[in-house]
Design a protein around this motif. Structure first.
Motif, PDB file in Angstrom:
ATOM      1  N   TRP A 293       0.858  -1.187   0.000  1.00 47.07           N
ATOM      2  CA  TRP A 293       0.000   0.000   0.000  1.00 47.07           C
ATOM      3  C   TRP A 293       0.887   1.227   0.000  1.00 47.07           C
ATOM      4  O   TRP A 293       1.635   1.456   0.945  1.00 47.07           O
ATOM      5  CB  TRP A 293      -0.919  -0.006   1.218  1.00 47.07           C
ATOM      6  N   ARG A 294       0.824   1.980  -1.097  1.00 47.50           N
ATOM      7  CA  ARG A 294       1.649   3.170  -1.231  1.00 47.50           C
ATOM      8  C   ARG A 294       0.775   4.364  -1.614  1.00 47.50           C
ATOM      9  O   ARG A 294       0.691   4.726  -2.801  1.00 47.50           O
ATOM     10  CB  ARG A 294       2.752   2.951  -2.271  1.00 47.50           C
ATOM     11  N   PRO A 295       0.101   4.974  -0.635  1.00 45.76           N
ATOM     12  CA  PRO A 295      -0.693   6.169  -0.940  1.00 45.76           C
ATOM     13  C   PRO A 295       0.183   7.216  -1.617  1.00 45.76           C
ATOM     14  O   PRO A 295       1.285   7.511  -1.147  1.00 45.76           O
ATOM     15  CB  PRO A 295      -1.143   6.644   0.445  1.00 45.76           C
ATOM     16  N   GLY A 296      -0.294   7.757  -2.717  1.00 45.34           N
ATOM     17  CA  GLY A 296       0.524   8.695  -3.474  1.00 45.34           C
ATOM     18  C   GLY A 296       1.464   8.020  -4.451  1.00 45.34           C
ATOM     19  O   GLY A 296       2.202   8.691  -5.164  1.00 45.34           O
ATOM     20  N   GLY A 297       1.446   6.676  -4.481  1.00 48.19           N
ATOM     21  CA  GLY A 297       2.309   5.948  -5.408  1.00 48.19           C
ATOM     22  C   GLY A 297       3.768   6.233  -5.160  1.00 48.19           C
ATOM     23  O   GLY A 297       4.241   6.210  -4.016  1.00 48.19           O
ATOM     24  N   ASN A 298       4.501   6.523  -6.212  1.00 51.92           N
ATOM     25  CA  ASN A 298       5.932   6.781  -6.079  1.00 51.92           C
ATOM     26  C   ASN A 298       6.240   8.128  -5.436  1.00 51.92           C
ATOM     27  O   ASN A 298       7.409   8.455  -5.219  1.00 51.92           O
ATOM     28  CB  ASN A 298       6.619   6.679  -7.451  1.00 51.92           C
ATOM     29  N   ASN A 299       5.211   8.902  -5.142  1.00 48.54           N
ATOM     30  CA  ASN A 299       5.396  10.159  -4.413  1.00 48.54           C
ATOM     31  C   ASN A 299       5.311   9.937  -2.907  1.00 48.54           C
ATOM     32  O   ASN A 299       5.539  10.861  -2.125  1.00 48.54           O
ATOM     33  CB  ASN A 299       4.346  11.195  -4.841  1.00 48.54           C
ATOM     34  N   ASN A 300       5.006   8.708  -2.509  1.00 49.00           N
ATOM     35  CA  ASN A 300       4.971   8.336  -1.103  1.00 49.00           C
ATOM     36  C   ASN A 300       6.380   8.453  -0.515  1.00 49.00           C
ATOM     37  O   ASN A 300       7.374   8.140  -1.173  1.00 49.00           O
ATOM     38  CB  ASN A 300       4.452   6.905  -0.983  1.00 49.00           C
ATOM     39  N   LEU A 301       6.476   8.920   0.727  1.00 43.69           N
ATOM     40  CA  LEU A 301       7.781   9.144   1.349  1.00 43.69           C
ATOM     41  C   LEU A 301       8.630   7.878   1.361  1.00 43.69           C
ATOM     42  O   LEU A 301       9.831   7.912   1.059  1.00 43.69           O
ATOM     43  CB  LEU A 301       7.603   9.668   2.776  1.00 43.69           C
ATOM     44  N   ILE A 302       8.011   6.740   1.705  1.00 44.11           N
ATOM     45  CA  ILE A 302       8.752   5.473   1.727  1.00 44.11           C
ATOM     46  C   ILE A 302       9.269   5.146   0.334  1.00 44.11           C
ATOM     47  O   ILE A 302      10.418   4.713   0.158  1.00 44.11           O
ATOM     48  CB  ILE A 302       7.853   4.336   2.246  1.00 44.11           C
ATOM     49  N   GLN A 303       8.425   5.367  -0.687  1.00 46.58           N
ATOM     50  CA  GLN A 303       8.831   5.088  -2.056  1.00 46.58           C
ATOM     51  C   GLN A 303       9.966   6.008  -2.493  1.00 46.58           C
ATOM     52  O   GLN A 303      10.909   5.582  -3.166  1.00 46.58           O
ATOM     53  CB  GLN A 303       7.648   5.248  -3.002  1.00 46.58           C
ATOM     54  N   LYS A 304       9.871   7.282  -2.127  1.00 50.29           N
ATOM     55  CA  LYS A 304      10.927   8.231  -2.493  1.00 50.29           C
ATOM     56  C   LYS A 304      12.275   7.798  -1.923  1.00 50.29           C
ATOM     57  O   LYS A 304      13.299   7.838  -2.610  1.00 50.29           O
ATOM     58  CB  LYS A 304      10.573   9.630  -1.987  1.00 50.29           C
ATOM     59  N   LEU A 305      12.253   7.363  -0.667  1.00 50.69           N
ATOM     60  CA  LEU A 305      13.498   6.898  -0.039  1.00 50.69           C
ATOM     61  C   LEU A 305      14.022   5.637  -0.717  1.00 50.69           C
ATOM     62  O   LEU A 305      15.225   5.487  -0.950  1.00 50.69           O
ATOM     63  CB  LEU A 305      13.259   6.647   1.454  1.00 50.69           C
TER      64      LEU A 305
END
Length: 288
Positions: A262-274
């Motif tokens: 689950w990535r709210p915001g997709g690749n703009n999610n903070l976890i995804q950005k990191l």
């Protein structure tokens, strides 16, 4: 010679679906772009499910390098167009199929025709076909066509559904305006936030993303076909909950793990950005 009979040929589907649902599936039309590792298996699995109409697209021919994972890749099919081989194989299962072939692949000039009357899009394009993939998913979002993508990763499958009115492909992956390298990393990490496959890669030299080369397995491709056909059944028959981006599934048969991502915001999610920043650093170190 035994005459073909649709009801008898697919009678063992009944029980998990009803007679009425089988008749509904027979009238549905699915578009599949790409008939390689996952696309060919998608077509044959969906044909056995009783889907009656397809639009299929691929500009490539079968070659020896396809043999480890592509269902249509055999000695008798070498150098033959994938659309022709796979259409023949599907017709051999159900001679009553309606199949429209696009031997130039999906292009801007045939996009509207490719999606004409389509109930569901199944994405099977090559991992690196970003321009074509962005184009088809934009079209699906604009015209309210459900779209399913399942990535064969290691010995597992990562699933994302893009449903009408929900988060779009571009909103999730955010590929627009990115460099080629950035698109590779955004797409890979977006498909597989859990990265379950990373722990058992035995030869890192086999991975060369810049030159569009990476290892694959037949198990992953077949898992993709099973997962996608199940999603297709649920979407086309409006049966049960269908997860949609930013929620995804990743099952890895080697790790014995199933993860709901689950990535709210997709690749703009903070976890995804990191994760993307870390992957970019590792990527740069690999090519230096």
């Amino acid at each position: 010679m035994t005459a073909f009979n649709f009801e008898l040929a697919f009678s063992r589907n009944i029980g998990w679906i009803t007679q009425d649902e089988q008749a509904q599936l027979r009238g549905k039309k699915i578009a599949i772009a790409g008939l390689g590792g996952v696309g060919g298996s998608h077509l044959l699995t969906l044909t056995r499910l009783g889907i009656g109409r397809f639009h299929i697209a691929d500009f490539d021919k079968f070659e020896l390098a396809n043999f480890n994972r592509q269902v249509g890749a055999t000695m008798s099919h070498l150098n033959q167009p994938k659309v022709d081989v796979m259409a023949d194989m599907a017709h051999d299962i159900n001679p009553e199929l309606t199949i429209e072939k696009y031997s130039d692949g999906v292009t801007a000039s045939n996009l509207a025709k490719f999606f004409s009357g389509v109930d569901l899009y199944v994405d099977s394009l090559d991992f690196f076909a970003f321009e074509a993939r962005e184009m088809v998913f934009d079209y699906c979002a604009e015209h309210g066509i459900p779209a399913v993508t399942a990535a064969p990763l290691g010995m597992g499958v990562a699933l994302l559904n893009f449903m009408p009115g929900k988060m779009t492909f571009e909103q999730y992956f955010q590929l627009s305006g990115k460099s080629r390298t950035e698109k590779i990393l955004h797409f890979l990490l977006g498909l597989s936030p859990a990265m379950l496959q990373r722990g058992y890669l035995m030869d890192r030299n086999a991975v060369d993303l810049l030159n569009h080369r990476g290892p694959s397995t037949p198990m992953a491709c077949e898992l993709c076909a099973g997962v996608v056909a199940t999603q297709a059944l649920k979407i086309l028959l409006d049966r049960g909950r269908v997860i949609a981006a930013p929620t995804g599934l990743h099952f890895d048969a080697y790790c014995n793990k199933l993860v709901t991502t689950w990535r709210p915001g997709g690749n703009n999610n903070l976890i995804q950005k990191l994760s993307i920043l870390l992957a970019k650093k590792q990527f740069i170190e690999m090519i230096q």
